[in-house]
Design a protein around this motif. Structure first.
Motif, PDB file in Angstrom:
ATOM      1  N   MET A 119      -9.479  -9.218   0.097  1.00  0.00           N
ATOM      2  CA  MET A 119      -8.068  -9.125  -0.266  1.00  0.00           C
ATOM      3  C   MET A 119      -7.258  -8.566   0.904  1.00  0.00           C
ATOM      4  SD  MET A 119      -6.508  -7.254  -3.621  1.00  0.00           S
ATOM      5  CE  MET A 119      -6.876  -5.619  -3.010  1.00  0.00           C
ATOM      6  N   GLU A 120      -7.811  -7.565   1.572  1.00  0.00           N
ATOM      7  CA  GLU A 120      -7.121  -6.953   2.715  1.00  0.00           C
ATOM      8  C   GLU A 120      -7.004  -7.947   3.861  1.00  0.00           C
ATOM      9  OE1 GLU A 120      -4.857  -3.983   3.781  1.00  0.00           O
ATOM     10  OE2 GLU A 120      -6.054  -3.892   1.947  1.00  0.00           O
ATOM     11  N   CYS A 137      -3.685  -2.997  -5.125  1.00  0.00           N
ATOM     12  CA  CYS A 137      -3.935  -4.337  -5.655  1.00  0.00           C
ATOM     13  C   CYS A 137      -2.635  -4.877  -6.249  1.00  0.00           C
ATOM     14  CB  CYS A 137      -5.026  -4.275  -6.720  1.00  0.00           C
ATOM     15  SG  CYS A 137      -5.490  -5.880  -7.418  1.00  0.00           S
ATOM     16  N   PHE A 139      -8.169   1.178  -3.012  1.00  0.00           N
ATOM     17  CA  PHE A 139      -7.282   0.228  -2.349  1.00  0.00           C
ATOM     18  C   PHE A 139      -6.159  -0.148  -3.295  1.00  0.00           C
ATOM     19  CE2 PHE A 139     -10.702  -1.850  -4.502  1.00  0.00           C
ATOM     20  CZ  PHE A 139     -10.147  -2.945  -5.143  1.00  0.00           C
ATOM     21  N   ALA A 195       0.836  -1.203   0.000  1.00  0.00           N
ATOM     22  CA  ALA A 195       0.000   0.000   0.000  1.00  0.00           C
ATOM     23  C   ALA A 195       0.871   1.253   0.000  1.00  0.00           C
ATOM     24  CB  ALA A 195      -0.920  -0.006   1.216  1.00  0.00           C
ATOM     25  N   ALA A 205     -12.321  -6.148  -2.225  1.00  0.00           N
ATOM     26  CA  ALA A 205     -11.204  -5.423  -1.612  1.00  0.00           C
ATOM     27  C   ALA A 205     -11.037  -5.816  -0.150  1.00  0.00           C
ATOM     28  CB  ALA A 205     -11.429  -3.920  -1.730  1.00  0.00           C
ATOM     29  N   HIS A 206     -12.149  -5.984   0.557  1.00  0.00           N
ATOM     30  CA  HIS A 206     -12.092  -6.364   1.970  1.00  0.00           C
ATOM     31  C   HIS A 206     -11.484  -7.756   2.113  1.00  0.00           C
ATOM     32  CE1 HIS A 206     -13.183  -6.570   6.194  1.00  0.00           C
ATOM     33  NE2 HIS A 206     -13.796  -7.716   5.955  1.00  0.00           N
ATOM     34  N   ARG A 246      -4.216 -10.423   3.254  1.00  0.00           N
ATOM     35  CA  ARG A 246      -2.854  -9.922   3.515  1.00  0.00           C
ATOM     36  C   ARG A 246      -2.496 -10.056   4.977  1.00  0.00           C
ATOM     37  NH1 ARG A 246      -3.613  -4.628   0.172  1.00  0.00           N
ATOM     38  NH2 ARG A 246      -3.011  -5.294  -1.910  1.00  0.00           N
ATOM     39  N   ARG A 247      -3.501  -9.926   5.843  1.00  0.00           N
ATOM     40  CA  ARG A 247      -3.234  -9.988   7.276  1.00  0.00           C
ATOM     41  C   ARG A 247      -3.054 -11.421   7.740  1.00  0.00           C
ATOM     42  NH1 ARG A 247      -8.025  -5.775   9.121  1.00  0.00           N
ATOM     43  NH2 ARG A 247      -7.266  -3.973   7.964  1.00  0.00           N
TER      44      ARG A 247
END
Length: 392
Positions: free
Chosen positions: A387-388, A362, A360, A341, A384-385, A391-392
């Protein structure tokens, strides 16, 4: 401390740490063997704090002259893996202001090609002498081929499938029936005594498109901070342009707007048509994109920008609102790269989200799926949510 740990600390801290790390009573050359010493020399040329005698983690401070850089480039490719080589090259080019070296073809030919090197070359392309230009095009071509191999088939599969699903048929042939949607559309015709659904209408996948099914407009911010995104987005645009069911347009902008759609057949030439750096006028770019849109409900507009608007911010947001109201699917990407990001304008990102346009970052691997969701009329914010969370 074990020998291997001592060796690693010595390579990290540099020659100034030799005495501090050495075992008492050890002789000269006591920590590094010959190969380690050669590796240390390559690190020292880039990272040692020359003349300070300071012990600490190595940081940028070059003592090497230009003629030795070619040899240094060869050394680091010998002693370090490709990923580390690319990091060291970026450090040498960015932190130590060695961009001038890339104007020499023999030097450029020694560099390990990657997306960041391409971005640097694009920022210098107006300065490249003719004898270097061909080498630069070859380097850029190598990276473009790498990216195409990485993403092309996935783009064609995901996007073509989404276009076909979006072109639903009410009178499909048996092999084209979408049974899940057909059942969902006919649940009111369920017959309990027969434990079955009698479909009043069939819902089918569209046949292979012989006409344009969707319009894709990519608007790419070519300010200096977006360099990697420009490279990836341009290659994606070239791949999308090869899909017959799509009409793809590529717009790059800073304070001016340039339509590069007619160069999509040649991604290398296309990249050399960009000019990294300069300001940002998103409003002006969106105004041009509006002139390209003839079928709003069949159009996906992807804005790739960190959203630092140098033009009329209120007009930019009003223009996005008008696009969304007309039926255009607008997607805002803060970055299209592997770099994570980026720094971005959080206020504008929040304002876009309020308009139904989530903003966001990508990665290139996820972009085909994102575009498929947008074409298929899916929930981009939910994508997007997910995908986020991944990542976590």
């Amino acid at each position: 401390m074990s020998d291997d740990r001592t060796r690693r600390w010595r390579l990290l801290l540099g020659g100034a740490a030799e005495d501090a790390l050495a075992e008492p009573g050890a002789g000269e050359g006591r920590i590094l063997d010959r190969d380690d010493a050669a590796m240390d020399g390559a690190l020292s040329a880039l990272y040692d704090r020359e003349g300070t005698g300071e012990v600490g983690p190595r940081s940028a401070g070059l003592g090497a002259s230009a003629p030795s850089v070619a040899r240094w480039l060869g050394d680091i490719r010998t002693y370090f893996p490709t990923g580390v080589v690319q990091v060291m090259q970026r450090d040498a080019i960015d932190r130590l202001n060695l961009k001038q070296l890339l104007l020499e073809p023999e030097m450029l030919a020694s560099v390990e090609p990657d997306v960041h090197l391409v971005a640097t070359l694009l920022s210098l392309n107006k300065l490249l002498p003719q004898e270097t230009l061909e080498t630069a095009r070859a380097v850029v071509g190598t990276v473009v081929e790498q990216i195409e191999r990485r993403i092309a088939q996935r783009v064609r599969t995901a996007v073509s499938g989404a276009v076909n699903r979006a072109a639903r048929s009410r009178r499909p042939k048996l092999r084209d029936v979408d049974w899940n949607r057909t059942i969902a559309a006919n649940l009111r015709h369920y017959l309990p005594e027969h434990r079955t659904v009698v479909p009043e209408r069939l819902v089918g996948y569209g046949r292979r498109q012989h006409v344009v099914g969707k319009d894709i407009v990519l608007a790419i911010d070519q300010s200096g901070s977006m360099a990697s995104s420009v490279v990836y987005a341009s290659v994606f645009a070239a791949v999308l342009a090869s899909i017959r069911a799509l009409r793809t347009s590529l717009i790059v902008f800073d304070t001016a707007v340039v339509d590069l759609t007619d160069q999509l057949h040649d991604p290398v030439g296309l990249l050399f048509g960009t000019q990294l750096g300069g300001g940002t006028d998103i409003n002006r770019a969106l105004a041009y994109c509006q002139t390209l849109i003839t079928r709003p409900r069949d159009t996906v507009l992807v804005l790739v920008s960190d959203l630092f608007e140098g033009g009329a911010e209120d007009q930019m947001l009003a223009r996005v609102a008008a696009l969304v109201e007309s039926g255009v699917r607008v997607v805002a990407l803060l970055a299209l790269s592997d770099d994570g990001a980026p720094v971005h304008d959080a206020d504008n990102a929040a304002a876009l989200a309020a308009l139904g346009v989530p903003a966001f970052a990508c990665t290139p691997e996820l972009f085909p799926d994102l575009l498929a969701v947008a074409i298929d009329g899916g929930d981009v914010a939910a994508f997007a949510h997910r995908m986020e969370m991944g990542r976590r």
